[in-house]
Design an enzyme around this catalytic site. Structure first.
Site, mmCIF file in Angstrom:
data_model
loop_
_atom_site.group_PDB
_atom_site.id
_atom_site.type_symbol
_atom_site.label_atom_id
_atom_site.label_comp_id
_atom_site.label_asym_id
_atom_site.label_seq_id
_atom_site.Cartn_x
_atom_site.Cartn_y
_atom_site.Cartn_z
ATOM 1 N N MET A 30 52.701 51.989 14.969
ATOM 2 C CA MET A 30 52.734 51.025 15.810
ATOM 3 C C MET A 30 53.964 50.118 15.962
ATOM 4 S SD MET A 30 48.781 50.070 16.668
ATOM 5 C CE MET A 30 48.347 49.118 15.297
ATOM 6 N N GLY A 31 55.274 50.556 15.384
ATOM 7 C CA GLY A 31 56.236 49.836 15.324
ATOM 8 C C GLY A 31 56.361 48.629 14.314
ATOM 9 N N HIS A 34 58.271 48.589 8.721
ATOM 10 C CA HIS A 34 58.666 47.905 7.234
ATOM 11 C C HIS A 34 58.833 49.214 6.274
ATOM 12 C CE1 HIS A 34 54.563 49.008 6.444
ATOM 13 N NE2 HIS A 34 54.270 48.215 7.397
ATOM 14 N N GLY A 36 56.860 50.484 4.050
ATOM 15 C CA GLY A 36 55.840 51.319 4.034
ATOM 16 C C GLY A 36 56.106 52.601 5.139
ATOM 17 N N HIS A 37 56.510 52.190 6.273
ATOM 18 C CA HIS A 37 56.793 53.091 7.175
ATOM 19 C C HIS A 37 58.157 53.909 6.968
ATOM 20 C CE1 HIS A 37 54.893 49.926 10.031
ATOM 21 N NE2 HIS A 37 54.260 51.042 10.405
ATOM 22 N N GLN A 61 42.685 50.155 19.876
ATOM 23 C CA GLN A 61 42.275 49.618 18.306
ATOM 24 C C GLN A 61 42.213 48.505 18.259
ATOM 25 O OE1 GLN A 61 45.543 52.499 16.946
ATOM 26 N NE2 GLN A 61 45.526 51.123 15.204
ATOM 27 N N GLY A 149 50.083 57.061 5.866
ATOM 28 C CA GLY A 149 50.044 56.241 4.595
ATOM 29 C C GLY A 149 48.770 56.322 4.171
ATOM 30 N N SER A 188 52.454 45.073 8.622
ATOM 31 C CA SER A 188 52.848 44.252 9.691
ATOM 32 C C SER A 188 51.966 43.069 9.817
ATOM 33 C CB SER A 188 52.724 45.107 10.937
ATOM 34 O OG SER A 188 53.389 46.306 11.058
ATOM 35 N N ARG A 189 50.926 43.067 9.390
ATOM 36 C CA ARG A 189 50.084 41.675 9.524
ATOM 37 C C ARG A 189 50.335 40.777 8.359
ATOM 38 N NH1 ARG A 189 46.428 45.251 12.082
ATOM 39 N NH2 ARG A 189 45.740 44.498 13.987
HETATM 40 O O1 PAF Z 1 48.388 53.501 11.386
HETATM 41 C C1 PAF Z 1 48.788 53.031 12.299
HETATM 42 O O2 PAF Z 1 49.993 52.569 12.641
HETATM 43 C C2 PAF Z 1 48.026 53.334 13.812
HETATM 44 O O3 PAF Z 1 46.616 53.164 13.329
HETATM 45 C C3 PAF Z 1 48.426 54.553 14.253
HETATM 46 C C4 PAF Z 1 48.066 55.740 13.239
HETATM 47 C C5 PAF Z 1 49.807 54.723 14.780
HETATM 48 C C6 PAF Z 1 47.626 54.955 15.602
HETATM 49 O O4 PAF Z 1 47.784 53.915 16.511
#
Ligand code: PAF
Length: 283
Positions: A30-31, A34, A36-37, A61, A149, A188-189
Site C-alpha cells: 500500500m506504499g 519502509h 520491511g517492504h 480494508q 511479510g 507505516s502506522r
Molecule cells: O499488507 C498490505 O500492505 C496490504 O494488506 C496488501 C496485501 C497490499 C493488500 O492491500
C-alpha cells in the site's frame, strides 16, 4: 523500471515476459515503503526473474474513512526506492481501475471463519477487503510467486487459504518481520506515534518475547500467559485488543501435538494500532 496505471498495460508487459519464460514475482503493497517492504523486494529477487510491485491503498480494508484519508502516501519516494531495488514494474492503479466490474475475478472468493477472528474481530470487514483486493491483483498480475511479510501473520495465513481454495498456481513466500533496534516491527502506522509513544512502543515486542521465553521454559498455561501479557501492555500505556497463542499453520487453538505456534498481539498506543507476532517451534 516501468510505472503503469492500467490493467491493460500491466497485462501486456506480463504477457511479453511470460512469452520469454521469465518467472514473475509479485510484491503487493500500500506504499509508504519502509525497511520491511524493502526486505520483501530483496527476497523477491531470489524467487524469480521479474519483480512486479503494486502500490495501491485499498479502501475496502479500511473501517473508518478517517483512517483511509490519513494513511501515509509517499508515491515519489516509493518509486525512487523501488527503482534502487531493481524492481521491473510498478503497478499504481486508481480505485476505479482495480474495482471495475470487468476486472472482477471469475472465481467466487471464499470467506473463512478465521477472517472474523483476532484482528478480524476488532476490524470488521478488514480481511474480506484484503482477500478481495489480493484476489483481483493476483488475477491481474498472474505471478508465479507472491511475497508477503510475516508481520501481518493472519493476512499471510488467509492469503495461503485463498490460493489453496482457488487452486491458483501461485507460490506464496513469506519474509521474517523486520525490526527497529529496540524490537519495534517496521510499519507505516508507526508514523502515528509521538516521541513518547515511540519510546513505549517497544513494549509490544517485549511482552510477546516474555510469553515466548516462558513457553520455552516449559510454562504451558497459554490462557494465563495471554492475560499476563495483556496486563503488561496495559501497564506500559497500551490499550490491548488481544494477545493470543495459536497454531502457526491455521491459527486454530494449539493442540498438544502442535509443531509450531505463533504468539500474536494487537494493541493501541495513542492513534496507532500496532500488531506483532513471534513464531515458536515446539519440537
Ligand atoms: O499488507 C498490505 O500492505 C496490504 O494488506 C496488501 C496485501 C497490499 C493488500 O492491500
Amino acid at each position: 523500471m516501468r510505472v503503469v496505471k492500467t490493467v491493460a498495460e500491466l497485462r501486456q508487459q506480463v504477457k511479453v515476459w511470460k512469452s520469454e519464460h521469465e518467472k514473475i514475482v509479485f510484491v503487493p503493497t500500500m506504499g509508504n515503503l519502509h525497511a520491511g517492504h524493502l526486505a520483501l523486494i530483496k527476497h523477491a529477487h531470489t524467487f524469480g526473474d521479474k519483480i512486479v510491485c503494486s502500490i495501491f491503498v485499498n479502501a475496502l480494508q479500511f473501517e473508518r474513512d478517517e483512517d483511509l484519508q490519513t494513511y501515509p502516501r509517499t508515491p515519489e519516494q516509493d518509486i525512487e526506492a523501488l527503482e534502487s531495488e531493481d524492481v521491473d514494474l510498478v503497478f499504481m492503479p486508481e480505485h476505479d481501475e482495480v474495482y471495475a466490474e470487468k476486472h472482477k475475478p471469475k472465481n467466487v472468493i471464499p470467506k473463512h471463519p478465521i477472517n472474523q477472528e483476532l484482528c478480524g474481530e476488532y476490524r470488521p470487514g478488514f480481511f474480506d477487503g484484503i482477500v478481495e483486493v489480493v484476489a483481483r491483483l493476483f488475477d491481474m498480475v498472474t505471478p508465479d510467486v507472491a511475497v508477503f511479510g510475516e508481520k501481518d501473520y493472519q493476512q499471510l495465513v488467509i492469503i495461503k487459504l485463498l490460493v489453496e481454495d482457488l487452486s491458483l498456481p501461485i507460490k506464496i513466500e513469506s519474509v521474517a518481520t523486520q525490526r527497529e533496534e529496540d524490537g519495534l516491527a517496521y510499519s507505516s502506522r508507526n508514523a502515528y506515534l509521538n516521541p513518547q509513544e515511540r519510546t513505549k512502543a517497544r513494549h509490544l515486542h517485549a511482552a510477546l518475547m516474555h510469553v515466548k521465553t516462558q513457553i520455552e521454559s516449559g510454562f504451558k498455561n497459554f490462557e494465563a500467559l495471554e492475560q499476563q501479557a495483556m496486563g503488561q501492555l496495559s501497564l506500559a500505556g497500551f490499550q490491548p485488543d488481544y494477545v493470543a497463542i495459536r497454531d502457526a499453520v491455521d491459527l486454530g487453538n494449539p493442540a498438544y501435538a502442535t509443531d509450531s505456534i505463533v504468539i500474536l498481539g494487537a494493541a493501541w498506543l495513542g492513534k496507532a494500532r500496532l500488531i506483532d507476532n513471534l513464531l515458536l517451534q515446539m519440537r
